[in-house]
Design an enzyme around this catalytic site. Structure first.
Site, short mmCIF file in Angstrom:
data_model
loop_
_atom_site.label_atom_id
_atom_site.label_comp_id
_atom_site.label_asym_id
_atom_site.label_seq_id
_atom_site.Cartn_x
_atom_site.Cartn_y
_atom_site.Cartn_z
CD GLU A 20 50.65 35.95 -5.01
OE1 GLU A 20 49.81 36.32 -4.17
OE2 GLU A 20 51.44 35.01 -4.83
CE1 TYR A 52 62.24 41.16 -1.10
CE2 TYR A 52 62.70 39.07 -0.02
CZ TYR A 52 63.07 40.36 -0.34
OH TYR A 52 64.26 40.85 0.12
CB ALA A 54 57.81 33.20 -5.09
N GLY A 110 58.84 33.42 4.96
CA GLY A 110 59.54 32.74 3.86
C GLY A 110 59.76 31.29 4.24
CG ASP A 111 58.45 27.99 1.98
OD1 ASP A 111 57.72 27.83 2.97
OD2 ASP A 111 58.02 28.01 0.80
CG HIS A 150 52.92 26.83 8.10
ND1 HIS A 150 54.09 26.24 8.52
CD2 HIS A 150 53.26 27.58 7.02
CE1 HIS A 150 55.08 26.63 7.74
NE2 HIS A 150 54.61 27.45 6.82
CE LYS A 166 51.09 35.58 10.31
NZ LYS A 166 51.65 34.74 9.24
#
Ligand code: FAD
Length: 289
Positions: A20, A52, A54, A110-111, A150, A166
């Site tokens: 990554e 993306y 981050a 996303g956060d 999570h 999902k």
């Protein structure tokens, strides 16, 4: 240009190790990061994912970096978050990825920004909404999952139920949040299979090189540091060289144990550290060809 679907890579029956990277911020130079990424590609990962947003405002560079990865002969996975984007902007991002020959997208929420209110109706709320929007396409779609739940979800069974939704929306594979105890992964996998989640679940491994940083990240993400690893961080966390060596050995041991116990796909959070990736791949010589 190397185009390949991740679902084909991870179902080939051969052990796969992916890396990554994060692209440079919008206003930062591309060249030094490209050099790093080219070096990572020479270590021959099965594919490389590109984050993306981050790293500050780096969204704009994800597609370009993914295209660069593929030009080095490595299939790319472009991350895409949806919570802070409009549907129109996401449609533009997807057209851009298609135009650049990217076949794989990691669909993420996303956060939440710290001052977040309810997202406006033109935004997606959950990653599953993004998956539903993209599924009619031929992209190979991945999603994130959390072996230790999570952090926003109060009950593990609810998090697994949301994950099942999902996946049913059209995911081809999942990648886990980092974990430092392989039993956490094996128990989680059993739980997912019981819940009817059948897609491949790539095991996310983080080679730790910075003791202080990992303690902070684990607190935020709800990842537990097992006592064996905590002792390593306590002993070597303030010595960058020692922590990197110990982190590489610990990550390698986790990966070997996963492969030995039937896991076929490991995703290494190498970030932009080619030296770390090279050391891990050297340790895995013969384990992955
Ligand atoms: P979701 O799947 O939407 O889940 C988020 C939360 O909502 C969970 O608590 C879930 O239980 C809950 N939920 C889901 N559906 C429902 C529902 N219908 N009703 C109620 N609750 C629901 N972030 C970035 O900004 N850029 C990146 O590149 C990036 N890459 C990542 C890669 C991986 C492998 C992982 C594990 C994480 C990554 N992240 C990235 C972080 C990620 O964006 C955050 O963890 C985020 O908080 C959750 O994203 P998600 O896609 O898992 O969200």
């Amino acid at each position: 240009m190397c185009r390949m679907k991740i679902s084909d890579i991870v179902s080939s029956g051969r052990p796969s190790v992916s890396f990554e990277v994060f692209p440079p911020r919008k206003d930062a130079p591309f060249a030094p990061v490209k050099e790093v990424v080219a070096r990572l590609c020479r270590a021959k990962p099965s594919f490389m994912s590109v984050t993306y947003g981050a790293s500050g405002n780096a969204q704009a560079n994800t597609a370009e970096m993914a295209e660069f990865v593929q030009a080095q002969g490595v299939p790319a996975l472009a991350h895409l978050t949806c919570l802070t984007s409009t549907r129109d902007r996401i449609a533009d991002e997807i057209s851009d990825l298609r135009r650049r020959g990217i076949e794989n997208v990691l669909c993420l929420r996303g956060d939440r920004p710290p001052d977040a209110t309810e997202p406006p109706p033109e935004h997606f709320r959950h990653a599953a909404d993004l998956v539903r929007a993209l599924r009619p396409s031929t992209f190979c779609l991945g999603g994130a999952c959390y072996p230790e739940c999570h952090p926003e979800c109060a009950h593990f069974q609810d998090d697994v139920a949301h994950l099942k939704e999902k996946v049913d929306a059209g995911l081809d594979f999942l990648t886990t949040q980092m974990f430092f105890d392989n039993n956490v992964y094996f128990h989680y996998l059993a739980r997912l299979r019981n819940a009817g989640v059948t897609v491949p679940v790539l095991a996310g491994i983080m080679p730790v090189t910075n003791g202080r940083q990992i303690a902070r990240i684990c607190k935020l993400s709800g990842t537990v540091l097992p006592p064996r690893f905590r002792a390593i961080v306590d002993r070597f966390g303030d010595d960058a060289e020692a922590m990197t060596s110990a982190g590489v050995v610990y990550a390698t041991e986790q990966i070997v144990d996963l492969f030995a116990n039937g896991v076929n796909a490991v995703h290494v959070y190498t970030m932009n550290k080619p030296d770390v990736a090279e050391r891990i791949m050297a340790n895995l010589k013969g384990v992955v060809s």
